[in-house]
Design an enzyme around this catalytic site. Structure first.
Site, PDB file in Angstrom:
ATOM      1  N   ASP A   1       0.811  -1.209   0.000  1.00 12.69           N
ATOM      2  CA  ASP A   1       0.000   0.000   0.000  1.00 12.69           C
ATOM      3  C   ASP A   1       0.848   1.264   0.000  1.00 12.69           C
ATOM      4  O   ASP A   1       0.321   2.367  -0.078  1.00 12.69           O
ATOM      5  CB  ASP A   1      -0.869  -0.019   1.267  1.00 12.69           C
ATOM      6  CG  ASP A   1      -2.227   0.595   1.006  1.00 12.69           C
ATOM      7  OD1 ASP A   1      -2.669   0.532  -0.144  1.00 12.69           O
ATOM      8  OD2 ASP A   1      -2.812   1.147   1.952  1.00 12.69           O
ATOM      9  N   CYS A   2       2.179   1.110   0.090  1.00 12.37           N
ATOM     10  CA  CYS A   2       3.025   2.293   0.297  1.00 12.37           C
ATOM     11  C   CYS A   2       3.890   2.636  -0.907  1.00 12.37           C
ATOM     12  O   CYS A   2       3.749   3.700  -1.495  1.00 12.37           O
ATOM     13  CB  CYS A   2       3.931   2.067   1.499  1.00 12.37           C
ATOM     14  SG  CYS A   2       3.075   2.230   3.044  1.00 12.37           S
ATOM     15  N   ILE A   3       4.804   1.712  -1.254  1.00  4.27           N
ATOM     16  CA  ILE A   3       5.838   2.060  -2.242  1.00  4.27           C
ATOM     17  C   ILE A   3       5.230   2.400  -3.608  1.00  4.27           C
ATOM     18  O   ILE A   3       5.653   3.366  -4.243  1.00  4.27           O
ATOM     19  CB  ILE A   3       6.904   0.932  -2.361  1.00  4.27           C
ATOM     20  CG1 ILE A   3       7.419   0.532  -0.979  1.00  4.27           C
ATOM     21  CG2 ILE A   3       8.065   1.362  -3.233  1.00  4.27           C
ATOM     22  CD1 ILE A   3       8.094   1.620  -0.205  1.00  4.27           C
TER      23      ILE A   3
ATOM     24  N   SER B   1       2.783   6.049  -2.593  1.00  2.00           N
ATOM     25  CA  SER B   1       3.311   7.330  -2.091  1.00  2.00           C
ATOM     26  C   SER B   1       3.908   8.217  -3.176  1.00  2.00           C
ATOM     27  O   SER B   1       3.643   9.426  -3.210  1.00  2.00           O
ATOM     28  CB  SER B   1       4.380   7.092  -1.024  1.00  2.00           C
ATOM     29  OG  SER B   1       3.833   6.458   0.072  1.00  2.00           O
TER      30      SER B   1
END
Ligand SMILES: NC(=O)c1ccc[n+]([C@@H]2O[C@H](COP(=O)([O-])OP(=O)(O)OC[C@H]3O[C@@H](n4cnc5c(N)ncnc54)[C@H](O)[C@@H]3O)[C@@H](O)[C@H]2O)c1
Length: 448
Positions: free
Chosen positions: A277-279, A282
């Site tokens: 869900d991040c890399i 973002s």
């Protein structure tokens, strides 16, 4: 009339004495460990979530996140200091509210703050003077001030005067037991000194080090910069993998040796693409906001493009290697090991393994998968049509029916020995076999 000095002094006391009632909004990979950590440190915590099944499972003490210590959730519930709820009325009693809801991308790959807005509207209905509201969800620089704050202030209360507002990015690394929530320094930012002081004090109760910064936008940017750094370096190493391969050089050996440099180098490793869900998310938030203010981040955009294309490159390489064995894609049967986006987690968000599976099937192959974390393929945001497929047992009989095995995710507890012994063609995107000192006994090993 109560003034801001007494409101902040009261909250200070309640935080320091650990009587402050905390509500975490969202009980996912970020909100749940935070809620448990806070309750373990003595705070009374309620986790508020819209998902009634998850709330019931948590209250029943079930292990909803597999890599948690056994009975951690159960012990927190039994302690009487932690409970989950779907009832927003729990916000009435809260002294501190921490928002940990998803911030995905929309269908047009733009930031989707709808969950943050939904949570903000819920909190606004219960907002009272003296509460501290902290956003932990990843957002673009300025969003706490420009998106969250107006919703909270719509009822007439003012941030910094009547209630306190801060941003503190989550740095959880799911499945990584080298760094607990407590051990990871916590960056905290706010737009006024009182909010910063209170948010900093709050986190100082549960983490060994806080890092206060001068505004919520700065704290928001910290998170995006950390993740964009990873995005760019992963793209770089995947690019180097292909270029060095053409020169007959093994990128894994190069990185292992380069990593011995005691300064100025940090190892990143090739893989099948990026997930979670991040890399993947973002850098889009950062790029979107850069354009919004008339600037740009072209290096980050190029890295994103490279990472998005990684699954297609792997699928193309698989086709080439099968052709070397005389197998056409339309006749190929391929086993994919690991569908989670990273090792040892039961999370398929943005998993490159699923993108590769879809690509291989679009090229005519028949794909099977093996993943001990997913006996049945879950419904995923990007590939709902794959739901319901079943994980294959990994044994000699199954491997005998497969033309190739792709190691997409390197779960620790998978039987790589069996693969080395029986697979005809092993396509290893994580360099697991070499790292374990295994050699194929009857087939071929290709690092892809
Ligand atoms: N997962 C990670 O490793 C990680 C790491 C760092 C930061 N983050 C960021 O943290 C945030 C949360 O991520 P996550 O992985 O915990 O998400 P998640 O999907 O695991 O959990 C979010 C939870 O929030 C609930 N929810 C959604 N809207 C709600 C609302 N209005 N009220 C109450 N509950 C609501 C959902 O039902 C879900 O249970 C995201 O912004 C993410 O980018 C995640």
């Amino acid at each position: 009339m109560t003034n801001v000095f007494s409101l902040s002094a009261t909250l200070r006391d309640r935080i320091q004495s650990r009587q402050a009632k905390v509500v975490t909004v969202g009980l996912g990979y970020v909100g749940l460990p935070l809620a448990l950590t806070l309750s373990e440190e003595g705070f009374p915590v309620t986790g508020l979530d819209l998902n009634a099944d998850r709330v019931a499972a948590i209250n029943a003490g079930r292990q909803v996140i597999s890599y948690f210590a056994k009975d951690r959730i159960r012990n927190a519930v039994l302690s009487g200091r932690f409970a989950a709820s779907c009832d927003e009325a729990v916000l009435d009693e809260a002294d501190v509210v921490v928002i940990c809801v998803p911030t995905p991308l929309s269908d047009t790959r733009a930031p989707d703050l709808s969950h943050v807005l939904g949570a903000a509207e819920t909190i606004a209905r219960h907002l009272r003077p003296g509460q501290l509201i902290v956003l932990e969800s990843t957002v673009w620089p300025g969003a706490t001030t420009m998106v969250l704050r107006p919703v909270l202030e719509a009822g007439g209360l003012r941030a910094g005067d009547d209630f306190f507002l801060a941003f503190s990015p989550e740095r959880e690394d799911p499945g990584n037991d080298r760094f607990s929530t407590r051990a990871i320094p916590k960056v905290v930012g706010a737009d006024d000194a009182r909010s910063l002081d209170l948010a900093d004090l709050f986190y100082a109760q549960v983490v060994t080090r806080t890092v206060p910064v001068g505004s919520s936008a700065t704290a928001e940017a910290v998170k995006l910069v950390e993740n964009s750094f990873r995005t760019v370096n992963i793209a770089l190493v995947n690019e180097l993998k292909v270029a060095l391969q053409a020169m007959g050089v093994d990128v894994w050996e190069v990185i292992r040796a380069a990593a011995t440099k005691p300064f100025g180098f940090m190892p990143f490793y090739p893989g099948p693409g990026i997930g979670g869900d991040c890399i993947p998310v973002s850098p889009v938030y950062l790029s979107w906001r850069a354009r919004d203010v008339g600037s740009a981040v072209p290096i980050i955009d190029l890295a994103r493009k490279n990472n998005d294309e990684a699954p297609d490159l792997i699928a193309g390489r698989i086709a080439v290697e099968l052709a070397r064995d005389g197998v056409k894609m339309k006749d190929a049967r391929i086993l994919i090991m690991g569908i989670a986006y990273k090792k040892d987690v039961e999370d398929t968000r943005e998993s490159p393994a699923l993108a590769i599976l879809k690509r291989l099937e679009a090229m005519g192959a028949r794909c099977l998968y093996h993943d001990p974390f997913f006996p049945v393929m879950p419904v995923t945001r990007d590939h709902p049509d794959l739901a319901g497929r079943q994980s294959q047992t990994l044994d000699e009989d199954v491997l005998a029916t497969c033309d190739a095995v792709l190691i997409a995710t390197d779960h620790t507890n998978a039987d790589y020995r069996c693969v080395a012994r029986h697979a005809r063609l092993i396509l290893d995107s994580r360099n697991v076999l070499e790292a374990m000192g295994l050699r194929p006994e009857r087939g071929r090993l290709v690092k892809v």
